[in-house]
Design a protein around this motif. Structure first.
Motif, mmCIF file in Angstrom:
data_model
loop_
_atom_site.group_PDB
_atom_site.id
_atom_site.type_symbol
_atom_site.label_atom_id
_atom_site.label_comp_id
_atom_site.label_asym_id
_atom_site.label_seq_id
_atom_site.Cartn_x
_atom_site.Cartn_y
_atom_site.Cartn_z
ATOM 1 N N VAL A 144 0.818 -1.211 0.000
ATOM 2 C CA VAL A 144 0.000 0.000 0.000
ATOM 3 C C VAL A 144 0.852 1.262 0.000
ATOM 4 O O VAL A 144 0.492 2.278 -0.614
ATOM 5 C CB VAL A 144 -0.952 -0.007 1.211
ATOM 6 C CG1 VAL A 144 -1.736 1.300 1.293
ATOM 7 C CG2 VAL A 144 -1.902 -1.197 1.142
ATOM 8 N N ALA A 145 2.000 1.213 0.673
ATOM 9 C CA ALA A 145 2.851 2.403 0.787
ATOM 10 C C ALA A 145 3.313 2.886 -0.585
ATOM 11 O O ALA A 145 3.323 4.094 -0.866
ATOM 12 C CB ALA A 145 4.053 2.104 1.677
ATOM 13 N N THR A 146 3.696 1.952 -1.455
ATOM 14 C CA THR A 146 4.153 2.342 -2.789
ATOM 15 C C THR A 146 3.018 2.950 -3.597
ATOM 16 O O THR A 146 3.197 3.953 -4.290
ATOM 17 C CB THR A 146 4.733 1.128 -3.539
ATOM 18 O OG1 THR A 146 5.826 0.591 -2.792
ATOM 19 C CG2 THR A 146 5.229 1.528 -4.919
ATOM 20 N N TRP A 147 1.829 2.362 -3.508
ATOM 21 C CA TRP A 147 0.673 2.929 -4.199
ATOM 22 C C TRP A 147 0.333 4.308 -3.658
ATOM 23 O O TRP A 147 -0.008 5.228 -4.422
ATOM 24 C CB TRP A 147 -0.540 2.005 -4.060
ATOM 25 C CG TRP A 147 -0.510 0.841 -4.984
ATOM 26 C CD1 TRP A 147 -0.238 -0.464 -4.662
ATOM 27 C CD2 TRP A 147 -0.766 0.849 -6.395
ATOM 28 N NE1 TRP A 147 -0.311 -1.258 -5.775
ATOM 29 C CE2 TRP A 147 -0.639 -0.487 -6.857
ATOM 30 C CE3 TRP A 147 -1.100 1.842 -7.304
ATOM 31 C CZ2 TRP A 147 -0.825 -0.839 -8.196
ATOM 32 C CZ3 TRP A 147 -1.279 1.499 -8.645
ATOM 33 C CH2 TRP A 147 -1.150 0.171 -9.071
ATOM 34 N N GLY A 148 0.436 4.492 -2.342
ATOM 35 C CA GLY A 148 0.184 5.800 -1.754
ATOM 36 C C GLY A 148 1.176 6.838 -2.240
ATOM 37 O O GLY A 148 0.807 7.970 -2.581
ATOM 38 N N ALA A 149 2.465 6.451 -2.291
ATOM 39 C CA ALA A 149 3.499 7.366 -2.778
ATOM 40 C C ALA A 149 3.255 7.706 -4.247
ATOM 41 O O ALA A 149 3.427 8.861 -4.674
ATOM 42 C CB ALA A 149 4.882 6.738 -2.611
ATOM 43 N N PHE A 150 2.835 6.725 -5.017
ATOM 44 C CA PHE A 150 2.545 6.956 -6.429
ATOM 45 C C PHE A 150 1.408 7.962 -6.598
ATOM 46 O O PHE A 150 1.477 8.857 -7.446
ATOM 47 C CB PHE A 150 2.200 5.629 -7.103
ATOM 48 C CG PHE A 150 1.630 5.774 -8.477
ATOM 49 C CD1 PHE A 150 2.414 6.243 -9.529
ATOM 50 C CD2 PHE A 150 0.298 5.445 -8.742
ATOM 51 C CE1 PHE A 150 1.887 6.384 -10.805
ATOM 52 C CE2 PHE A 150 -0.231 5.581 -10.009
ATOM 53 C CZ PHE A 150 0.566 6.050 -11.048
ATOM 54 N N LEU A 151 0.355 7.850 -5.792
ATOM 55 C CA LEU A 151 -0.755 8.788 -5.882
ATOM 56 C C LEU A 151 -0.308 10.212 -5.545
ATOM 57 O O LEU A 151 -0.779 11.182 -6.156
ATOM 58 C CB LEU A 151 -1.891 8.356 -4.956
ATOM 59 C CG LEU A 151 -2.618 7.063 -5.364
ATOM 60 C CD1 LEU A 151 -3.672 6.699 -4.323
ATOM 61 C CD2 LEU A 151 -3.260 7.210 -6.743
ATOM 62 N N VAL A 152 0.600 10.337 -4.589
ATOM 63 C CA VAL A 152 1.141 11.667 -4.267
ATOM 64 C C VAL A 152 1.885 12.235 -5.472
ATOM 65 O O VAL A 152 1.757 13.423 -5.803
ATOM 66 C CB VAL A 152 2.064 11.597 -3.039
ATOM 67 C CG1 VAL A 152 2.766 12.937 -2.812
ATOM 68 C CG2 VAL A 152 1.275 11.211 -1.792
ATOM 69 N N THR A 153 2.666 11.380 -6.155
ATOM 70 C CA THR A 153 3.392 11.866 -7.337
ATOM 71 C C THR A 153 2.428 12.308 -8.430
ATOM 72 O O THR A 153 2.726 13.248 -9.172
ATOM 73 C CB THR A 153 4.344 10.798 -7.902
ATOM 74 O OG1 THR A 153 3.600 9.689 -8.419
ATOM 75 C CG2 THR A 153 5.335 10.321 -6.852
ATOM 76 N N LEU A 154 1.269 11.653 -8.541
ATOM 77 C CA LEU A 154 0.294 12.067 -9.544
ATOM 78 C C LEU A 154 -0.276 13.443 -9.232
ATOM 79 O O LEU A 154 -0.463 14.263 -10.138
ATOM 80 C CB LEU A 154 -0.848 11.048 -9.622
ATOM 81 C CG LEU A 154 -0.577 9.739 -10.353
ATOM 82 C CD1 LEU A 154 -1.862 8.940 -10.492
ATOM 83 C CD2 LEU A 154 0.044 9.971 -11.723
ATOM 84 N N VAL A 155 -0.569 13.695 -7.964
ATOM 85 C CA VAL A 155 -1.083 15.012 -7.578
ATOM 86 C C VAL A 155 -0.048 16.091 -7.887
ATOM 87 O O VAL A 155 -0.372 17.154 -8.453
ATOM 88 C CB VAL A 155 -1.455 15.028 -6.085
ATOM 89 C CG1 VAL A 155 -1.820 16.445 -5.640
ATOM 90 C CG2 VAL A 155 -2.618 14.074 -5.807
ATOM 91 N N LEU A 156 1.197 15.835 -7.527
ATOM 92 C CA LEU A 156 2.257 16.801 -7.814
ATOM 93 C C LEU A 156 2.456 16.967 -9.313
ATOM 94 O O LEU A 156 2.719 18.075 -9.795
ATOM 95 C CB LEU A 156 3.561 16.357 -7.149
ATOM 96 C CG LEU A 156 3.577 16.429 -5.617
ATOM 97 C CD1 LEU A 156 4.829 15.752 -5.053
ATOM 98 C CD2 LEU A 156 3.515 17.883 -5.149
ATOM 99 N N ALA A 157 2.308 15.875 -10.069
ATOM 100 C CA ALA A 157 2.428 15.958 -11.525
ATOM 101 C C ALA A 157 1.336 16.840 -12.112
ATOM 102 O O ALA A 157 1.571 17.588 -13.070
ATOM 103 C CB ALA A 157 2.365 14.564 -12.134
ATOM 104 N N MET A 158 0.129 16.776 -11.545
ATOM 105 C CA MET A 158 -0.956 17.641 -12.008
ATOM 106 C C MET A 158 -0.589 19.115 -11.827
ATOM 107 O O MET A 158 -0.854 19.947 -12.702
ATOM 108 C CB MET A 158 -2.244 17.333 -11.246
ATOM 109 C CG MET A 158 -2.869 15.999 -11.584
ATOM 110 S SD MET A 158 -4.360 15.709 -10.574
ATOM 111 C CE MET A 158 -4.735 14.001 -11.023
ATOM 112 N N VAL A 159 0.020 19.430 -10.700
ATOM 113 C CA VAL A 159 0.388 20.828 -10.433
ATOM 114 C C VAL A 159 1.504 21.274 -11.370
ATOM 115 O O VAL A 159 1.466 22.381 -11.919
ATOM 116 C CB VAL A 159 0.808 20.995 -8.959
ATOM 117 C CG1 VAL A 159 1.229 22.438 -8.689
ATOM 118 C CG2 VAL A 159 -0.326 20.598 -8.028
ATOM 119 N N VAL A 160 2.512 20.413 -11.566
ATOM 120 C CA VAL A 160 3.614 20.754 -12.464
ATOM 121 C C VAL A 160 3.095 20.940 -13.890
ATOM 122 O O VAL A 160 3.452 21.901 -14.579
ATOM 123 C CB VAL A 160 4.707 19.672 -12.430
ATOM 124 C CG1 VAL A 160 5.764 19.928 -13.511
ATOM 125 C CG2 VAL A 160 5.377 19.624 -11.063
ATOM 126 N N GLY A 161 2.237 20.012 -14.341
ATOM 127 C CA GLY A 161 1.683 20.126 -15.684
ATOM 128 C C GLY A 161 0.894 21.411 -15.862
ATOM 129 O O GLY A 161 1.015 22.093 -16.898
#
Length: 266
Positions: A144-161
């Motif tokens: 679960v931890a890796t999936w949670g970290a991945f979801l955080v990267t997606l949120v940050l990717a949305m902001v960067v994009g």
């Protein structure tokens, strides 16, 4: 309405707005699935010739392809975010209405883009990803931890994009027609995000450069976290730093650009 509730309402409104385009969503799911199949078989042939290319095995390469198809529309890597509408409002002068709103211009459009991205991720991205995971051997984390970290990267990717595309949209204050710069940004997004090939396979100085550009925060960095090839905290720091830089640059350019707005009678 408090500012937090206001922007939450804008996010919800953006989500609902894109949810109305059901035919376009279905067409997008089909398109992403077909392109995913084309890329997967291309990658399989390439990885047959060059096993562990870029540090990935075949299953990781396949996972990378389907992840790219899942988040392509959500992150507007090839365009299609809110920047087109914002450019048109700048060109026609309707942006003056936005400036009169009791809301921050940048945060308003960020919230609208997040709502759009969330719908595209759920409505257009999940089905191709699940299809790829069921049909091909993939390398997905079991914790679960890796999936949670991945979801955080997606949120940050949305902001960067959003930060990249907001800067491009603001150039319309000077160019009046953002078509050319939009196409240039689209090409840069395809190449520098890793949509064509993982940035890990780029050789020498070229690879070193593209992996440090903000576009790598859109696909390559989240993919490496999902595949267990990157430290999540280092990825958060990289994406967060680019988010701050891009939003700060957008804020500065917005301040300069809005001085050019002339509203009749005001």
């Amino acid at each position: 309405m408090g500012s937090g509730r206001l922007y939450a309402a804008v996010v919800a409104g953006g989500f609902r707005r894109y949810a109305t385009y059901r035919a376009a969503t279905a067409a997008g799911v089909f398109t992403n699935t077909v392109f995913g199949l084309i890329l997967v078989y291309t990658y399989l042939a390439l990885w047959d010739e060059k096993p562990h290319l870029g540090g990935y095995d075949q299953a990781q390469a396949v996972t990378y392809v389907w992840l790219g198809q899942a988040i392509f529309a959500a992150l507007a890597i090839g365009g299609g975010g809110i920047e087109g509408e914002l450019m048109e409002r700048i060109r026609t002068g309707d942006v003056a209405i936005d400036l009169y709103r009791p809301a921050d211009l940048q945060l308003w459009w960020l919230a609208a883009d997040v709502g759009r991205a969330l719908f595209q991720l759920l409505g257009r991205g999940v089905i191709p990803f699940v299809f790829g995971a069921l049909v091909f051997p993939v390398a997905l984390p079991g914790d679960v931890a890796t999936w949670g970290a991945f979801l955080v990267t997606l949120v940050l990717a949305m902001v960067v994009g959003f930060g990249i595309r907001y800067l491009v949209a603001l150039l319309t204050f000077w160019l009046m027609d953002g078509t050319g710069v939009t196409h240039m940004t689209m090409l840069a997004g395809f190449f520098c995000s890793g949509m064509m090939l993982p940035l890990n396979v780029f050789p020498g100085a070229l690879g070193d450069v593209v992996r440090e550009l903000p576009w790598s925060a859109l696909l390559q960095k989240p993919a490496d976290v999902l595949l267990g090839e990157a430290d999540p905290w280092g990825t958060f720091a990289f994406q967060g730093a680019w988010a701050v830089v891009l939003l700060g640059a957008g804020r500065l350019l917005q301040s300069v650009a809005t001085r050019r707005v002339v509203v009749q009678g005001g």
